[in-house]
Scaffold this motif. Structure first.
Motif, PDB file in Angstrom:
ATOM      1  N   ILE A 160       0.850  -1.201   0.000  1.00  0.00           N
ATOM      2  CA  ILE A 160       0.000   0.000   0.000  1.00  0.00           C
ATOM      3  C   ILE A 160       0.887   1.253   0.000  1.00  0.00           C
ATOM      4  O   ILE A 160       0.652   2.189  -0.772  1.00  0.00           O
ATOM      5  CB  ILE A 160      -0.961   0.024   1.215  1.00  0.00           C
ATOM      6  N   SER A 161       1.927   1.259   0.827  1.00  0.00           N
ATOM      7  CA  SER A 161       2.820   2.430   0.861  1.00  0.00           C
ATOM      8  C   SER A 161       3.501   2.606  -0.488  1.00  0.00           C
ATOM      9  O   SER A 161       3.645   3.732  -0.983  1.00  0.00           O
ATOM     10  CB  SER A 161       3.891   2.263   1.937  1.00  0.00           C
ATOM     11  N   ALA A 162       3.935   1.476  -1.108  1.00  0.00           N
ATOM     12  CA  ALA A 162       4.622   1.560  -2.402  1.00  0.00           C
ATOM     13  C   ALA A 162       3.681   2.141  -3.456  1.00  0.00           C
ATOM     14  O   ALA A 162       4.070   3.012  -4.240  1.00  0.00           O
ATOM     15  CB  ALA A 162       5.114   0.187  -2.830  1.00  0.00           C
ATOM     16  N   LEU A 163       2.437   1.703  -3.471  1.00  0.00           N
ATOM     17  CA  LEU A 163       1.479   2.219  -4.451  1.00  0.00           C
ATOM     18  C   LEU A 163       1.170   3.691  -4.169  1.00  0.00           C
ATOM     19  O   LEU A 163       1.070   4.511  -5.092  1.00  0.00           O
ATOM     20  CB  LEU A 163       0.185   1.398  -4.438  1.00  0.00           C
ATOM     21  N   ALA A 164       1.045   4.028  -2.891  1.00  0.00           N
ATOM     22  CA  ALA A 164       0.754   5.422  -2.536  1.00  0.00           C
ATOM     23  C   ALA A 164       1.889   6.324  -3.013  1.00  0.00           C
ATOM     24  O   ALA A 164       1.655   7.449  -3.469  1.00  0.00           O
ATOM     25  CB  ALA A 164       0.545   5.556  -1.031  1.00  0.00           C
ATOM     26  N   ALA A 165       3.130   5.815  -2.940  1.00  0.00           N
ATOM     27  CA  ALA A 165       4.271   6.612  -3.396  1.00  0.00           C
ATOM     28  C   ALA A 165       4.183   6.847  -4.903  1.00  0.00           C
ATOM     29  O   ALA A 165       4.451   7.946  -5.394  1.00  0.00           O
ATOM     30  CB  ALA A 165       5.585   5.919  -3.033  1.00  0.00           C
ATOM     31  N   VAL A 166       3.779   5.806  -5.658  1.00  0.00           N
ATOM     32  CA  VAL A 166       3.635   5.951  -7.116  1.00  0.00           C
ATOM     33  C   VAL A 166       2.542   6.976  -7.416  1.00  0.00           C
ATOM     34  O   VAL A 166       2.685   7.829  -8.288  1.00  0.00           O
ATOM     35  CB  VAL A 166       3.262   4.602  -7.780  1.00  0.00           C
ATOM     36  N   GLU A 167       1.466   6.902  -6.657  1.00  0.00           N
ATOM     37  CA  GLU A 167       0.352   7.835  -6.878  1.00  0.00           C
ATOM     38  C   GLU A 167       0.827   9.275  -6.720  1.00  0.00           C
ATOM     39  O   GLU A 167       0.475  10.158  -7.480  1.00  0.00           O
ATOM     40  CB  GLU A 167      -0.762   7.539  -5.866  1.00  0.00           C
ATOM     41  N   GLU A 168       1.682   9.493  -5.726  1.00  0.00           N
ATOM     42  CA  GLU A 168       2.128  10.863  -5.457  1.00  0.00           C
ATOM     43  C   GLU A 168       3.084  11.401  -6.505  1.00  0.00           C
ATOM     44  O   GLU A 168       3.222  12.604  -6.676  1.00  0.00           O
ATOM     45  CB  GLU A 168       2.750  10.944  -4.058  1.00  0.00           C
ATOM     46  N   GLU A 169       3.742  10.445  -7.232  1.00  0.00           N
ATOM     47  CA  GLU A 169       4.695  10.884  -8.262  1.00  0.00           C
ATOM     48  C   GLU A 169       4.035  11.650  -9.391  1.00  0.00           C
ATOM     49  O   GLU A 169       4.666  12.379 -10.114  1.00  0.00           O
ATOM     50  CB  GLU A 169       5.359   9.663  -8.897  1.00  0.00           C
TER      51      GLU A 169
ATOM     52  N   LEU B 182      -1.100   6.716 -11.465  1.00  0.00           N
ATOM     53  CA  LEU B 182      -1.985   5.809 -10.727  1.00  0.00           C
ATOM     54  C   LEU B 182      -2.981   6.640  -9.919  1.00  0.00           C
ATOM     55  O   LEU B 182      -2.584   7.526  -9.172  1.00  0.00           O
ATOM     56  CB  LEU B 182      -1.122   4.976  -9.766  1.00  0.00           C
ATOM     57  N   THR B 183      -4.262   6.330 -10.070  1.00  0.00           N
ATOM     58  CA  THR B 183      -5.264   7.060  -9.289  1.00  0.00           C
ATOM     59  C   THR B 183      -5.620   6.250  -8.042  1.00  0.00           C
ATOM     60  O   THR B 183      -5.286   5.071  -7.933  1.00  0.00           O
ATOM     61  CB  THR B 183      -6.566   7.244 -10.099  1.00  0.00           C
TER      62      THR B 183
END
Ligand code: HEM
Length: 357
Positions: free
Chosen positions: A159-168, A172-173
């Motif tokens: 979840i943290s890894a995906l959240a980091a991608v989202e913030e980039e 990713l929504t």
């Protein structure tokens, strides 16, 4: 499965949806599994890094620890349900930890997973469909909560890894994230449960093969491939025909639905010699239990790891592993084939019993 251009995974390309598909709400249920490129390519590349064989290898010590705790909890090895003790809990604990779901929420998480997985089954009742939809909403709200927590306080989880991608940026929504997490829960749970359950059933029904594994535990990785072929956890899959064509002497029309019988293909007599025989030393074509092509199972390295650890440690811990009933009950599932219960008897090896006392 290899030809995703002519055989789409997106059921919205279907001219006529089956009653079941017609009732799936695309906004809620459309996942990676049911997408075609380019959407599929974009989303798959974002999660695939978490599932490479190398990343998954690092989980082995933790998977062994979990398995060891589950084995310790078997109060009476002479009579226990292998599904309840091992095959059901192991995959849910592993996937929950990988995703980042706290241990206190695991039981709830497993209930949602089981309720959601029914959506795949043609035997689903209207009431179960409502329950599955409710579980989907609850799961979404739950994930949104954890996503928010991890944005503020990242950890070493998916979840943290995906959240980091989202913030980039715009890769990713939040909606994509929930969809991926929801799919991983279902895809990673009952399937692996069934590999362990169906696999142990096959071994107990073939004591000579079980003995072979005891003598040569190095055969376990190839045994897992034969067990996946012999009693495939995912029996069927679906595709939609994208252009008129003739295939195997049948006329197919654009928009037709197709049911792919993976379990049957895995016993194709033109591919496997004596296909109904369990032979852990079989060295023939690879099975299609994990599919083929662009949708090839993302979790295959994880499923193989969990299966290997489960079989290895069961064999290390117990001797004389045997069935307590000739016909253990199967779930009334068509797609995800697996056992309701697997009454098993065994004796702990004396050195293990002594260490415990
Ligand atoms: C023995 C266990 C498993 C079996 C037999 C299995 C089987 C499959 C099959 C047949 C497909 C292809 C579906 C298609 O082409 O339409 C698939 C896709 C997938 N599997 Fe598994 N699976 C297993 C375990 C797992 C695990 C442990 C995870 C996750 C942690 C997982 C995640 C996925 C995902 C995300 C997809 C979709 C990939 C895509 O659409 O690109 N699976 N699986």
């Amino acid at each position: 499965m290899r030809d995703h251009r002519r055989f789409s995974s997106d059921f919205e390309n279907r001219t006529q949806l089956s009653q079941r598909q017609g009732q799936i709400n695309p906004a809620v249920d459309k996942s990676l599994l049911f997408l075609d490129p380019p959407e599929h390519t974009r989303l798959r590349s974002l999660v695939s890094k978490a599932f490479t064989p190398r990343t998954i290898e690092t989980l082995e010590p933790r998977v062994r620890e979990i398995m060891s705790e589950l084995l310790d909890q078997i109060a009476n090895p002479e009579s226990y349900d292998l599904m309840q003790a091992i095959a059901d809990p192991l995959p849910v604990i592993v996937i929950a930890e990988l995703i980042g779901v706290p241990p206190k929420d695991r039981a709830q998480f497993k209930t949602w997973s089981d309720q959601r997985a029914r959506i795949l089954e043609p035997t689903i009742t209207p009431r179960e469909r409502e329950i599955a939809a409710e579980a989907g909403r609850a799961l979404e709200a739950y994930y949104l909560g954890i996503i928010n927590e991890r944005r503020a306080d990242p950890r070493d989880d998916l979840i943290s890894a995906l959240a980091a991608v989202e913030e980039e940026g715009d890769k990713l929504t939040e909606e994509d994230m929930v969809m991926l997490l929801r799919l991983l829960l279902i895809a990673g749970n009952e399937t692996t449960t069934n590999l362990i359950g169906n696999g142990m059933l096959a071994l107990m029904r073939h004591p000579d093969q079980l003995q072979l594994l005891r003598r040569q535990p190095e055969l376990i990785p190839s045994a897992i491939e034969e067990l996946l072929r012999y009693d495939s956890p995912v029996q069927t899959d679906v595709r939609t025909v994208m252009e008129d064509m003739e295939l195997g002497g049948k006329q197919l029309r654009k928009g037709d639905g197709m049911l792919l019988l993976l379990g049957s293909a895995n016993r194709d007599p033109e591919v496997y010699s004596d296909p109904d025989r369990l032979d852990l030393t079989r060295n023939e074509a690879s099975h299609i239990a994990f599919g083929r092509g662009i949708h090839y199972c993302l979790g295959a390295p994880l499923a193989r790891l969990e299966g290997r650890v489960a079989f290895e440690m069961l064999l290390e811990r117990f001797e004389d592993i045997h069935l307590l009933t000739d016909h253990p009950p199967f779930k009334d599932h068509v797609v995800l084939r697996g056992l309701e219960a697997l009454p098993t008897g065994a004796r702990p090896f004396r050195h293990v019993a002594q260490a415990a006392s």
